[in-house]
Write an enzyme that holds these catalytic residues in place. Structure first.
Site, mmCIF file in Angstrom:
data_model
loop_
_atom_site.group_PDB
_atom_site.id
_atom_site.type_symbol
_atom_site.label_atom_id
_atom_site.label_comp_id
_atom_site.label_asym_id
_atom_site.label_seq_id
_atom_site.Cartn_x
_atom_site.Cartn_y
_atom_site.Cartn_z
ATOM 1 N N LYS A 22 5.145 -0.166 -11.884
ATOM 2 C CA LYS A 22 4.977 1.287 -12.108
ATOM 3 C C LYS A 22 5.478 2.075 -10.906
ATOM 4 O O LYS A 22 6.211 3.057 -11.045
ATOM 5 C CB LYS A 22 3.493 1.616 -12.340
ATOM 6 C CG LYS A 22 3.168 3.106 -12.227
ATOM 7 C CD LYS A 22 1.687 3.405 -12.347
ATOM 8 C CE LYS A 22 0.880 3.271 -11.097
ATOM 9 N NZ LYS A 22 0.836 4.459 -10.211
ATOM 10 N N ASN A 23 5.060 1.655 -9.709
ATOM 11 C CA ASN A 23 5.378 2.466 -8.526
ATOM 12 C C ASN A 23 6.837 2.345 -8.100
ATOM 13 O O ASN A 23 7.331 3.180 -7.338
ATOM 14 C CB ASN A 23 4.426 2.121 -7.370
ATOM 15 C CG ASN A 23 3.039 2.678 -7.637
ATOM 16 O OD1 ASN A 23 2.845 3.458 -8.565
ATOM 17 N ND2 ASN A 23 2.069 2.264 -6.837
ATOM 18 N N CYS A 120 -6.563 14.117 -5.463
ATOM 19 C CA CYS A 120 -6.952 13.303 -6.609
ATOM 20 C C CYS A 120 -8.184 12.498 -6.226
ATOM 21 O O CYS A 120 -8.704 12.660 -5.128
ATOM 22 C CB CYS A 120 -5.809 12.417 -7.074
ATOM 23 S SG CYS A 120 -5.414 11.123 -5.917
ATOM 24 N N ARG A 125 -4.242 14.441 -0.748
ATOM 25 C CA ARG A 125 -2.948 13.747 -0.650
ATOM 26 C C ARG A 125 -1.847 14.764 -0.348
ATOM 27 O O ARG A 125 -1.154 15.236 -1.243
ATOM 28 C CB ARG A 125 -2.681 12.957 -1.934
ATOM 29 C CG ARG A 125 -3.745 11.895 -2.131
ATOM 30 C CD ARG A 125 -3.498 11.025 -3.307
ATOM 31 N NE ARG A 125 -2.278 10.248 -3.226
ATOM 32 C CZ ARG A 125 -1.852 9.462 -4.210
ATOM 33 N NH1 ARG A 125 -2.537 9.375 -5.321
ATOM 34 N NH2 ARG A 125 -0.731 8.780 -4.085
ATOM 35 N N VAL A 127 1.681 16.591 1.051
ATOM 36 C CA VAL A 127 3.110 16.252 0.911
ATOM 37 C C VAL A 127 3.912 16.838 2.074
ATOM 38 O O VAL A 127 5.120 17.015 1.979
ATOM 39 C CB VAL A 127 3.696 16.723 -0.455
ATOM 40 C CG1 VAL A 127 3.113 15.937 -1.601
ATOM 41 C CG2 VAL A 127 3.506 18.215 -0.661
ATOM 42 N N ASP A 323 -3.683 -0.475 -2.741
ATOM 43 C CA ASP A 323 -3.793 -0.534 -4.202
ATOM 44 C C ASP A 323 -4.469 -1.819 -4.699
ATOM 45 O O ASP A 323 -4.705 -1.965 -5.904
ATOM 46 C CB ASP A 323 -2.407 -0.384 -4.851
ATOM 47 C CG ASP A 323 -1.846 1.022 -4.667
ATOM 48 O OD1 ASP A 323 -2.629 1.939 -4.332
ATOM 49 O OD2 ASP A 323 -0.630 1.197 -4.853
ATOM 50 N N ARG A 415 -2.935 4.299 -17.136
ATOM 51 C CA ARG A 415 -1.876 4.877 -16.296
ATOM 52 C C ARG A 415 -1.041 3.792 -15.635
ATOM 53 O O ARG A 415 0.132 4.010 -15.344
ATOM 54 C CB ARG A 415 -2.484 5.732 -15.184
ATOM 55 C CG ARG A 415 -3.241 6.921 -15.678
ATOM 56 C CD ARG A 415 -3.695 7.744 -14.531
ATOM 57 N NE ARG A 415 -2.525 8.257 -13.819
ATOM 58 C CZ ARG A 415 -2.562 9.178 -12.884
ATOM 59 N NH1 ARG A 415 -3.717 9.703 -12.547
ATOM 60 N NH2 ARG A 415 -1.466 9.577 -12.296
HETATM 61 N N1 EPU Z 1 0.493 11.349 3.714
HETATM 62 C C1 EPU Z 1 0.548 12.460 4.540
HETATM 63 N N2 EPU Z 1 1.545 13.377 4.316
HETATM 64 C C2 EPU Z 1 2.470 13.213 3.327
HETATM 65 C C3 EPU Z 1 2.414 12.091 2.511
HETATM 66 C C4 EPU Z 1 1.406 11.154 2.735
HETATM 67 O O1 EPU Z 1 -0.278 12.619 5.431
HETATM 68 O O2 EPU Z 1 3.348 14.084 3.203
HETATM 69 C C5 EPU Z 1 -0.564 10.358 3.934
HETATM 70 C C6 EPU Z 1 -1.412 10.140 2.678
HETATM 71 O O3 EPU Z 1 -2.458 11.077 2.586
HETATM 72 C C7 EPU Z 1 -1.902 8.727 2.893
HETATM 73 C C8 EPU Z 1 -0.708 8.044 3.551
HETATM 74 O O4 EPU Z 1 0.067 9.103 4.126
HETATM 75 O O5 EPU Z 1 -2.985 8.716 3.775
HETATM 76 C C9 EPU Z 1 0.158 7.237 2.632
HETATM 77 O O6 EPU Z 1 0.494 7.994 1.468
HETATM 78 P P1 EPU Z 1 1.867 7.792 0.704
HETATM 79 O O7 EPU Z 1 2.654 9.041 0.761
HETATM 80 O O8 EPU Z 1 2.532 6.533 1.168
HETATM 81 O O9 EPU Z 1 1.363 7.601 -0.794
HETATM 82 P P2 EPU Z 1 2.225 7.986 -2.067
HETATM 83 O O10 EPU Z 1 3.637 7.720 -1.788
HETATM 84 O O11 EPU Z 1 1.819 9.313 -2.555
HETATM 85 C C10 EPU Z 1 2.255 5.617 -3.178
HETATM 86 C C11 EPU Z 1 1.727 4.995 -4.437
HETATM 87 C C12 EPU Z 1 0.215 4.878 -4.366
HETATM 88 C C13 EPU Z 1 -0.131 4.017 -3.156
HETATM 89 C C14 EPU Z 1 0.453 4.650 -1.887
HETATM 90 C C15 EPU Z 1 0.233 3.824 -0.637
HETATM 91 C C16 EPU Z 1 3.285 5.686 -6.149
HETATM 92 C C17 EPU Z 1 3.531 6.458 -7.378
HETATM 93 N N3 EPU Z 1 2.088 5.812 -5.578
HETATM 94 O O12 EPU Z 1 1.668 6.921 -3.125
HETATM 95 O O13 EPU Z 1 -0.173 4.183 -5.534
HETATM 96 O O14 EPU Z 1 -1.526 3.891 -3.031
HETATM 97 O O15 EPU Z 1 1.879 4.819 -2.046
HETATM 98 O O16 EPU Z 1 0.783 2.576 -0.776
HETATM 99 O O17 EPU Z 1 4.138 4.951 -5.696
HETATM 100 C C18 EPU Z 1 -1.600 3.576 -7.303
HETATM 101 O O18 EPU Z 1 -0.643 2.991 -7.827
HETATM 102 O O19 EPU Z 1 -2.785 3.453 -7.724
HETATM 103 C C19 EPU Z 1 -1.363 4.462 -6.163
HETATM 104 C C20 EPU Z 1 -2.234 5.387 -5.777
#
Ligand code: EPU
Length: 447
Positions: A22-23, A120, A125, A127, A323, A415
């Site tokens: 999925k990811n 969430c 979370r 960006v 995860d 999901r």
């Molecule tokens: N973070 C920031 N700023 C940002 C982005 C992230 O501070 O701009 C922080 C987040 O709050 C978190 C850390 O950095 O503490 C890592 O977050 P990341 O951005 O890597 O997460 P993501 O890319 O939004 C993906 C997966 C998640 C998985 C995380 C970590 C997808 C669609 N989602 O999320 O998957 O937990 O990486 O490996 O790829 C799941 O599948 O259940 C899921 C939540």
């Protein structure tokens, strides 16, 4: 809302094929916005998040034709109208990963408007790193009415730059995907420092390279992208889902059973298999290491006898994945002693603790650390699914508990796990999906 009804105590046996990730699939689908040529993606899992992404791509002018009649489903995609730049709140609020269309729309169409994703169940979370990365490539970014509005510089293209993507918890997976995708069409060279090293990023880079992008270093903390003028079509097979594989390994372990997994990405999940072996679970590849694709192995997973307590700290790849934290916590509820889990990616990702406690586990949480004291038995109870992985942890605990567990709100599971109940039932679990009406007819207790 559907529920799962699970009778605990059944042994599992047989074989499960791991589905496409999925990811990996979500940013790969978003990357189809970077080209006007046709793209085919294979082994796309049939999940509600994927269907939401199809809906979003449809609104953004992509013709999406899924082929679901084979065991390995594909989807054919082609941009037919590039006039829309707006990923609306209605869709983004249902799926945070919609943010990964931002970089591709911006780079290809010159400007993008993407609703700012909210928090969430697993916590806040942000960006900010995605935006910082795109700004470093020259994008002008403002926030208007809850939407991120991004525009390329007057030259009409993003401009390559060195971008640092480290944040308080390490790098960002989707942030790296966004910046890497956008940089493929930038003028000049982009270097991403502190890039996410997750296998899903490598898969995205491989797809983009197949489309004509010039990328080196994906899978390491420094990725170099030399921008090109345009990208072409591609036919790409998505990597198998390492989190699904880890969940099924825990299913074998928690039920003291043996399962065979095929299409299993062993090479991408060493931190998980290392922890399972420390617990006393055996993972034995049964194919030929020399000739097998390291991301598509066949292995047996077996657990016999007592489970040893261990320590786990979640970390960015190649560390232990957040995860799989909830699923391992469910497993460690049955270990012979005290285990410690520290969550270093999402400090609030502990909603499953209270539900596992309802089933008789002994877990004490102190901030980002949970101490799990193993118990001999847990008992079935009505519990609430709160997010995707927490729900998977509850399914595992229910399969090992005595009696019946009713898991509410299983739409969270849909999901990210394709037809989980059918697949677990096919290897011997007693798990049934009931609709709200069926639950009412049977007079079952739901929350
Ligand atoms: N973070 C920031 N700023 C940002 C982005 C992230 O501070 O701009 C922080 C987040 O709050 C978190 C850390 O950095 O503490 C890592 O977050 P990341 O951005 O890597 O997460 P993501 O890319 O939004 C993906 C997966 C998640 C998985 C995380 C970590 C997808 C669609 N989602 O999320 O998957 O937990 O990486 O490996 O790829 C799941 O599948 O259940 C899921 C939540």
């Amino acid at each position: 809302m559907d529920v799962f009804v699970i009778e605990g105590g059944r042994k599992l046996s047989g074989s499960l094929r791991i589905k496409g990730s999925k990811n990996a699939a979500l940013p790969l689908l978003a990357a189809t916005l970077l080209t006007d040529e046709p793209v085919t993606l294979r082994d796309v899992p049939d999940l509600s998040d994927i269907r939401n992404m199809y809906r979003l791509l449809g609104e953004l002018g992509v013709e999406v034709v899924p082929e679901t009649d084979s065991e390995i489903p594909s989807v054919h995609l082609k941009v037919t109208d590039d006039s829309n730049h707006h990923a609306r709140y209605d869709i983004v609020k249902t799926m945070r990963a919609s943010i990964c269309v931002l970089g591709p729309i911006l780079a290809k169409r010159g400007h993008a408007r993407v609703s700012m994703p909210g928090g969430c169940a697993i916590g806040q979370r942000p960006v900010d790193l995605h935006l910082r990365g795109l700004e470093a490539l020259g994008a002008k970014i403002t926030l208007e009415g809850g939407d991120i509005v991004a525009k390329v510089p007057q030259s009409g293209r993003l401009i390559g730059a060195t971008v640092f993507l480290g944040g308080p918890f390490g790098s960002t997976v989707l942030g790296t995907a966004n910046v890497m995708s956008a940089a493929t069409l930038a003028q000049g060279t982009t270097i991403i420092e502190c890039a996410a090293c997750e296998p899903e990023i490598v898969d995205l880079a491989n797809m983009l390279i197949g489309m004509g992008a010039k990328i080196t270093g994906a899978g390491s903390p420094r990725i170099t992208i030399e921008g090109v003028e345009e990208l072409g079509g591609v036919d790409h097979t998505i990597i198998p889902d390492r989190i699904e594989a880890g969940t099924f390994m825990c299913a074998a372990a928690i039920t003291n059973s043996t399962l065979t997994l095929t299409n299993c990405p062993l090479d991408a999940m060493m931190s998980a298999t290392d922890r399972l072996e420390a617990i006393g679970v055996h993972i034995d590849p049964t194919d030929q290491a020399q000739t097998a694709d390291p991301l598509r192995r066949t292995c047996t997973v077996s657990a016999t006898g007592s489970l040893k307590p261990i320590q786990i700290t979640t970390q960015p790849h190649p560390g232990f994945p957040t995860d799989l934290q909830a699923q391992f916590m469910a497993l460690l509820c049955f270990a012979d002693g005290n285990s410690v889990i520290t969550e270093k990616i999402f400090p609030e990702r502990f909603l499953h603790v209270a539900e596992l406690t309802r089933m008789g586990s002994s877990i004490h949480r102190h901030g980002t650390t949970a101490v799990i004291s193993g118990v001999k038995t847990m008992t079935g109870a009505p519990v609430m699914a709160s997010d995707l992985r927490a729900s998977a942890g509850l399914v595992l605990a229910a399969m090992a508990a005595q009696g019946t567990t009713i898991i509410n709100r299983v739409y969270h599971i849909d999901r990210g796990y394709e037809r989980l109940e059918h697949r677990l039932a096919s290897v011997g679990a007693s798990i049934q999906r009931l609709s709200e009406e069926e639950v009412a007819e049977l007079g079952l207790m739901v929350e």
